[in-house]
Design a protein around this motif. Structure first.
Motif, PDB file in Angstrom:
ATOM      1  N   LYS A 139       4.372   4.090  -7.044  1.00 55.31           N
ATOM      2  CA  LYS A 139       3.197   3.519  -7.723  1.00 55.31           C
ATOM      3  C   LYS A 139       3.514   3.212  -9.179  1.00 55.31           C
ATOM      4  O   LYS A 139       3.047   2.214  -9.733  1.00 55.31           O
ATOM      5  N   SER A 140       4.313   4.091  -9.814  1.00 56.89           N
ATOM      6  CA  SER A 140       4.702   3.854 -11.211  1.00 56.89           C
ATOM      7  C   SER A 140       5.525   2.576 -11.331  1.00 56.89           C
ATOM      8  O   SER A 140       5.382   1.818 -12.297  1.00 56.89           O
ATOM      9  N   VAL A 164      12.587  -6.707 -13.864  1.00 57.50           N
ATOM     10  CA  VAL A 164      12.285  -5.389 -14.456  1.00 57.50           C
ATOM     11  C   VAL A 164      12.320  -4.293 -13.389  1.00 57.50           C
ATOM     12  O   VAL A 164      12.770  -3.172 -13.654  1.00 57.50           O
ATOM     13  N   ILE A 165      11.919  -4.629 -12.163  1.00 62.38           N
ATOM     14  CA  ILE A 165      11.950  -3.632 -11.080  1.00 62.38           C
ATOM     15  C   ILE A 165      13.387  -3.380 -10.620  1.00 62.38           C
ATOM     16  O   ILE A 165      13.789  -2.236 -10.403  1.00 62.38           O
ATOM     17  N   VAL A 166      14.174  -4.455 -10.484  1.00 58.18           N
ATOM     18  CA  VAL A 166      15.577  -4.308 -10.079  1.00 58.18           C
ATOM     19  C   VAL A 166      16.334  -3.464 -11.111  1.00 58.18           C
ATOM     20  O   VAL A 166      17.099  -2.565 -10.763  1.00 58.18           O
ATOM     21  N   LEU A 167      16.087  -3.735 -12.402  1.00 57.85           N
ATOM     22  CA  LEU A 167      16.762  -3.000 -13.477  1.00 57.85           C
ATOM     23  C   LEU A 167      16.330  -1.532 -13.494  1.00 57.85           C
ATOM     24  O   LEU A 167      17.168  -0.627 -13.621  1.00 57.85           O
ATOM     25  N   ALA A 168      15.026  -1.295 -13.329  1.00 55.62           N
ATOM     26  CA  ALA A 168      14.518   0.089 -13.319  1.00 55.62           C
ATOM     27  C   ALA A 168      15.096   0.865 -12.132  1.00 55.62           C
ATOM     28  O   ALA A 168      15.486   2.038 -12.267  1.00 55.62           O
ATOM     29  N   ASP A 220       0.870  -1.182   0.000  1.00 59.69           N
ATOM     30  CA  ASP A 220       0.000   0.000   0.000  1.00 59.69           C
ATOM     31  C   ASP A 220       0.902   1.226   0.000  1.00 59.69           C
ATOM     32  O   ASP A 220       1.398   1.641   1.047  1.00 59.69           O
ATOM     33  N   VAL A 221       1.180   1.782  -1.174  1.00 58.23           N
ATOM     34  CA  VAL A 221       2.110   2.915  -1.279  1.00 58.23           C
ATOM     35  C   VAL A 221       1.371   4.192  -1.658  1.00 58.23           C
ATOM     36  O   VAL A 221       0.355   4.154  -2.339  1.00 58.23           O
ATOM     37  N   ALA A 222       1.921   5.308  -1.187  1.00 55.87           N
ATOM     38  CA  ALA A 222       1.292   6.605  -1.466  1.00 55.87           C
ATOM     39  C   ALA A 222       2.107   7.424  -2.453  1.00 55.87           C
ATOM     40  O   ALA A 222       1.588   8.333  -3.089  1.00 55.87           O
ATOM     41  N   LEU A 244       4.691  -0.746 -13.441  1.00 59.89           N
ATOM     42  CA  LEU A 244       5.678  -1.328 -14.355  1.00 59.89           C
ATOM     43  C   LEU A 244       5.707  -2.851 -14.192  1.00 59.89           C
ATOM     44  O   LEU A 244       5.707  -3.598 -15.170  1.00 59.89           O
ATOM     45  N   SER A 245       5.701  -3.293 -12.939  1.00 63.59           N
ATOM     46  CA  SER A 245       5.692  -4.734 -12.646  1.00 63.59           C
ATOM     47  C   SER A 245       4.409  -5.377 -13.151  1.00 63.59           C
ATOM     48  O   SER A 245       4.414  -6.477 -13.725  1.00 63.59           O
ATOM     49  N   ARG A 246       3.290  -4.681 -12.968  1.00 64.18           N
ATOM     50  CA  ARG A 246       1.981  -5.209 -13.406  1.00 64.18           C
ATOM     51  C   ARG A 246       1.934  -5.320 -14.935  1.00 64.18           C
ATOM     52  O   ARG A 246       1.419  -6.304 -15.482  1.00 64.18           O
TER      53      ARG A 246
END
Length: 470
Positions: A76-77, A96-100, A69-71, A81-83
């Motif tokens: 959120k972006s 993809v998250i680690v690279l970003a 649950d992030v604000a 990206l993961s979704r």
């Protein structure tokens, strides 16, 4: 002078400039750090409490980030990206998250040196184009029809997952399911819609080895009148409806004026005649099974059971679509529009079985099903949920192989190749974009570095030792 016009609230706080860039980068790095330890075959599982108080035990990046649950808008972006990665590719949500996160981390140095963000983005876009070109050159074409090759590829995808301990089981299920629902579009193109036409049904109890892909569909329903209607039919004729088999209820403020006592009987007779007429329109096609998405009254149940027809009511739209694809039936909106071509005759067996405490209807042994159900058995709900997540990734990889049969090396090898090639190309780039371009090349090393750290390897010592040998 005119008084100032207030567009925003007085209490609203607006930030801009370098301070915001740093805040966004820090937020994105925080998200990446959360799931950094879940990358690779030696990764750790995360145990989370979901919104409803249930437990989620997984190393799937998207599943973890979904529960956060992030604000912060930048965080959120990252989750979006993961979704997106999960929707489009199915696997690689952690990578993809680690690279970003690493791309933003290396960009921070240039923000401090007063580089404009558009310059950094332009360099990154150049690096992206060159990286895709490198991937094309090192990609190896594979034969999507060779089951052994595809099995090896899908196994490599789930080798980093919790279910890798179960060997070929999940890979076999994924390949069987995707090949079942694949549709040839001509010109060598195939469409595989795993979201619409593959349903994963989780039934706690039994061994995971009991899981299988059904040549047809199953759903959690029983016939309307179990005592009067057949629960097992060989080669059934199936009619699918999207309309209620019950008398239409009056809309709001409907008035009926009854003058005589007999009028009440006439009204009831009209209702009965309407239901009987609907049922007779269906029965004249000699179906064995009628399935409707809407309601089915007791009177309709009586007429259908009298004609030897089994009926199931209030089925989900998605399940109805899968049954239509599996047995070759057409979903009809009104019984009076029924035609012989709408009747599904492709199923070999309709059967209702009790598994655990619930009844499940099976429409199986279909001739050429273009939809299927994967029946998963296992000890607990938590285990089944994780197996389902891993199976979804495996099916997505199998789909990707069918759509684009090319293979690049794994285990961080591809990322290191891209990194080395981009570093070489950076020397030929002129101007201020040279440095962000080189930084993007270095960022690709984040994947192999994280993989090594998760294996318990001291990265700096290993790289120093390798450089000494070189």
């Amino acid at each position: 002078m005119h008084s100032p016009v207030l567009v925003l609230k007085d209490s609203l706080k607006r930030e801009s400039g370098t301070k915001v860039h740093h805040a966004n980068i820090q937020a994105s790095k925080a998200v990446a750090d959360i799931i950094r330890t879940t990358l690779g075959p030696r990764s750790m599982l995360k145990m989370l409490l979901d919104a409803s108080g249930g437990i989620v035990v997984t190393n799937d990046g998207n599943a973890i980030l979904r529960e956060l649950d992030v604000a912060h808008p930048a965080a959120k972006s990252m989750i979006e990206l993961s979704r997106t990665q999960d929707e489009e590719v199915g696997d690689g949500t952690t990578s993809v998250i680690v690279l970003a996160g690493e791309m933003l981390h290396v960009a921070e140095e240039f923000i401090n040196k007063n580089y404009h963000p558009t310059v950094i983005c332009r360099a990154y876009n150049k690096a992206l184009e060159d990286a895709v070109a490198v991937l094309d050159t090192i990609a190896m074409p594979i034969d999507a029809n060779d089951r052994a090759t595809v099995l090896g590829l899908v196994k490599s995808c789930i080798g980093t997952k919790f279910t890798s301990q179960f060997g070929d089981l999940l890979a076999d299920l994924a390949i069987d399911a995707t090949t079942t629902v694949g549709v040839d579009l001509g010109q060598g193109l195939r469409e595989v819609d795993i979201k619409k036409y593959i349903k994963v049904e989780k039934v706690p109890g039994g061994q995971l080895e009991d899981s299988r892909v059904l040549k047809g569909v199953m759903f959690n329903k029983d016939v309307v009148a179990p005592g009067k209607m057949r629960r097992k039919i060989v080669n059934p004729r199936i009619i699918l409806l999207d309309s209620p088999l019950e008398y239409k209820k009056g809309e709001n403020q409907t008035n009926a004026e009854l003058v005589k006592e007999e009028d009440w009987g006439v009204m009831l007779k009209i209702e009965e005649d309407y239901i009987e007429n609907l049922c007779m329109q269906i029965v004249k096609f000699k179906p064995d099974l009628v399935i409707t998405e809407k309601g089915l009254s007791d009177l309709a149940c009586h007429y259908l059971s009298k004609a030897g027809v089994s009926a199931i009511r209030r089925l989900r739209k998605t399940d109805n679509n899968r049954i239509a694809k599996a047995c070759g039936a057409v979903i009809v909106n009104r019984p009076d529009e029924l035609q012989e071509s709408d009747v599904g005759t492709g199923a070999g067996l309709f059967e209702v079985k009790k598994i655990g405490d619930e009844f499940f209807a099976f429409i199986v042994d279909c001739k050429d099903p273009k939809a299927c159900t994967v029946l998963l058995r296992g000890a607990s709900k938590d285990l089944l949920n994780e197996v389902e997540r891993n199976l979804q990734d495996a099916m997505s990889v199998a789909r990707n192989i069918i759509k684009n049969p090319k293979l690049v090396p794994g285990g961080g090898a591809t990322e290191l190749t891209v990194s080395a090639t981009l570093k070489q190309k950076s020397s030929s780039i002129e101007g201020i974009e040279k440095w962000p371009y080189e930084a993007a090349a270095i960022a690709f090393e984040a994947i192999p570095r994280t993989l090594a750290q998760n294996c318990g390897v001291n990265v700096i010592r290993t790289m120093t030792a390798l450089q000494g040998k070189v």
